[in-house]
Design an enzyme around this catalytic site. Structure first.
Site, PDB file in Angstrom:
ATOM      1  N   ILE A  17       0.821  -1.217   0.000  1.00  0.00           N
ATOM      2  CA  ILE A  17       0.000   0.000   0.000  1.00  0.00           C
ATOM      3  C   ILE A  17       0.856   1.268   0.000  1.00  0.00           C
ATOM      4  O   ILE A  17       0.441   2.296  -0.519  1.00  0.00           O
ATOM      5  CB  ILE A  17      -1.016  -0.006   1.169  1.00  0.00           C
ATOM      6  CG1 ILE A  17      -2.128   1.005   0.877  1.00  0.00           C
ATOM      7  CG2 ILE A  17      -0.336   0.230   2.506  1.00  0.00           C
ATOM      8  CD1 ILE A  17      -3.399   0.765   1.617  1.00  0.00           C
ATOM      9  N   ASN A  30      -3.673   2.891  14.778  1.00  0.00           N
ATOM     10  CA  ASN A  30      -4.177   2.680  16.136  1.00  0.00           C
ATOM     11  C   ASN A  30      -4.687   4.038  16.621  1.00  0.00           C
ATOM     12  O   ASN A  30      -4.438   5.062  16.004  1.00  0.00           O
ATOM     13  CB  ASN A  30      -3.119   2.048  17.056  1.00  0.00           C
ATOM     14  CG  ASN A  30      -1.911   2.938  17.249  1.00  0.00           C
ATOM     15  OD1 ASN A  30      -2.032   4.102  17.619  1.00  0.00           O
ATOM     16  ND2 ASN A  30      -0.738   2.395  17.014  1.00  0.00           N
ATOM     17  N   GLY A  38       2.585  -3.467  11.492  1.00  0.00           N
ATOM     18  CA  GLY A  38       1.804  -3.770  10.296  1.00  0.00           C
ATOM     19  C   GLY A  38       1.742  -2.620   9.309  1.00  0.00           C
ATOM     20  O   GLY A  38       2.726  -1.923   9.062  1.00  0.00           O
ATOM     21  N   ASP A  40       0.261   0.239   9.564  1.00  0.00           N
ATOM     22  CA  ASP A  40       0.501   1.528  10.225  1.00  0.00           C
ATOM     23  C   ASP A  40       1.995   1.854  10.265  1.00  0.00           C
ATOM     24  O   ASP A  40       2.420   2.945   9.861  1.00  0.00           O
ATOM     25  CB  ASP A  40      -0.090   1.466  11.639  1.00  0.00           C
ATOM     26  CG  ASP A  40      -0.181   2.818  12.333  1.00  0.00           C
ATOM     27  OD1 ASP A  40      -0.054   3.851  11.662  1.00  0.00           O
ATOM     28  OD2 ASP A  40      -0.406   2.820  13.550  1.00  0.00           O
ATOM     29  N   SER A 130      -8.046  -4.323  10.052  1.00  0.00           N
ATOM     30  CA  SER A 130      -8.279  -5.136  11.269  1.00  0.00           C
ATOM     31  C   SER A 130      -7.985  -6.626  11.130  1.00  0.00           C
ATOM     32  O   SER A 130      -8.188  -7.370  12.082  1.00  0.00           O
ATOM     33  CB  SER A 130      -9.707  -4.955  11.809  1.00  0.00           C
ATOM     34  OG  SER A 130      -9.830  -3.717  12.452  1.00  0.00           O
ATOM     35  N   THR A 131      -7.509  -7.082   9.970  1.00  0.00           N
ATOM     36  CA  THR A 131      -7.319  -8.532   9.798  1.00  0.00           C
ATOM     37  C   THR A 131      -5.928  -9.014  10.197  1.00  0.00           C
ATOM     38  O   THR A 131      -5.658 -10.207  10.134  1.00  0.00           O
ATOM     39  CB  THR A 131      -7.615  -8.972   8.348  1.00  0.00           C
ATOM     40  OG1 THR A 131      -6.759  -8.263   7.449  1.00  0.00           O
ATOM     41  CG2 THR A 131      -9.068  -8.707   7.992  1.00  0.00           C
ATOM     42  N   VAL A 133      -3.068  -7.929  13.355  1.00  0.00           N
ATOM     43  CA  VAL A 133      -2.975  -8.121  14.806  1.00  0.00           C
ATOM     44  C   VAL A 133      -4.317  -7.925  15.522  1.00  0.00           C
ATOM     45  O   VAL A 133      -4.479  -8.383  16.646  1.00  0.00           O
ATOM     46  CB  VAL A 133      -1.891  -7.215  15.460  1.00  0.00           C
ATOM     47  CG1 VAL A 133      -0.514  -7.569  14.939  1.00  0.00           C
ATOM     48  CG2 VAL A 133      -2.190  -5.746  15.261  1.00  0.00           C
TER      49      VAL A 133
END
Length: 185
Positions: A17, A30, A38, A40, A130-131, A133
């Site tokens: 991405i 978060n 991840g 983020d 959300s898939t 951690v």
């Protein structure tokens, strides 16, 4: 896989991405907006320290020191990313849908799309929110994401939405969900 929806395009792909050249990419952030693991962490590393400073400003001036609520979205510049903007949204942690996680996940996609539209953005890339951690089941997450996105595209002139998936497995799940949705329309 690519489909047309009322003059808009929805595309599924495997990729990074942080390398997407859409006008905006979505960060599965978060609540602190201060970076993490991840997607983020990858977005913060690729964008450079200016992104962290912009997120601190939002936290201070817009959120008054509080965390960004789950399902809500805010926007920053993309800084060193190919994308001009980063839309930050906080996905739900999966707890068996005991805390309305499906609705909160849908809000992530819908609020990000609404914010992009308000800013005149016509192309956006999403990760599978959300898939990682946060353990949201990929099969269910794909249905929530794709239903929310297609419902939005059916009523809004927008442009292009890209689901940028991390793995072949995620792509296969999203592709199966999209084909199932299209066959039932």
């Amino acid at each position: 896989m690519k489909v047309e929806i009322k003059g808009n395009t929805l595309k599924l792909m495997i990729g990074d991405i942080t390398k997407q050249e859409t006008e905006a990419i979505v960060n599965a952030a978060n609540g602190t907006l201060l970076g993490g693991g991840g997607v983020d962490g990858a977005i913060h590393r690729a964008a450079g320290k200016e992104l962290l400073e912009a997120c601190k400003e939002i936290r201070k001036n817009v959120l008054q020191g509080k965390e960004l609520p789950t399902g809500e979205a805010v926007i920053t510049k993309g800084y060193r990313l190919p994308a001009k903007y980063v839309i930050h949204t906080v996905g739900p942690v999966w707890k068996g849908n005991t805390n309305n996680e499906e609705k909160l996940l849908s809000n992530c996609y819908n609020n990000s799309l609404q914010l992009a539209k308000e800013k005149g953005i016509q192309s956006i890339s999403f990760p599978s929110i959300s898939t990682g951690v946060y353990r949201f089941p990929v099969d269910l997450a794909s249905k929530v994401a794709l239903t929310t996105i297609t419902d939005f595209l059916k009523i809004q002139p927008f442009g292009e939405v890209v689901m940028t998936l991390f793995s072949q497995n995620d792509y296969d799940v999203y592709e199966a969900s999209l084909k199932e949705m299209l066959s039932s329309d």
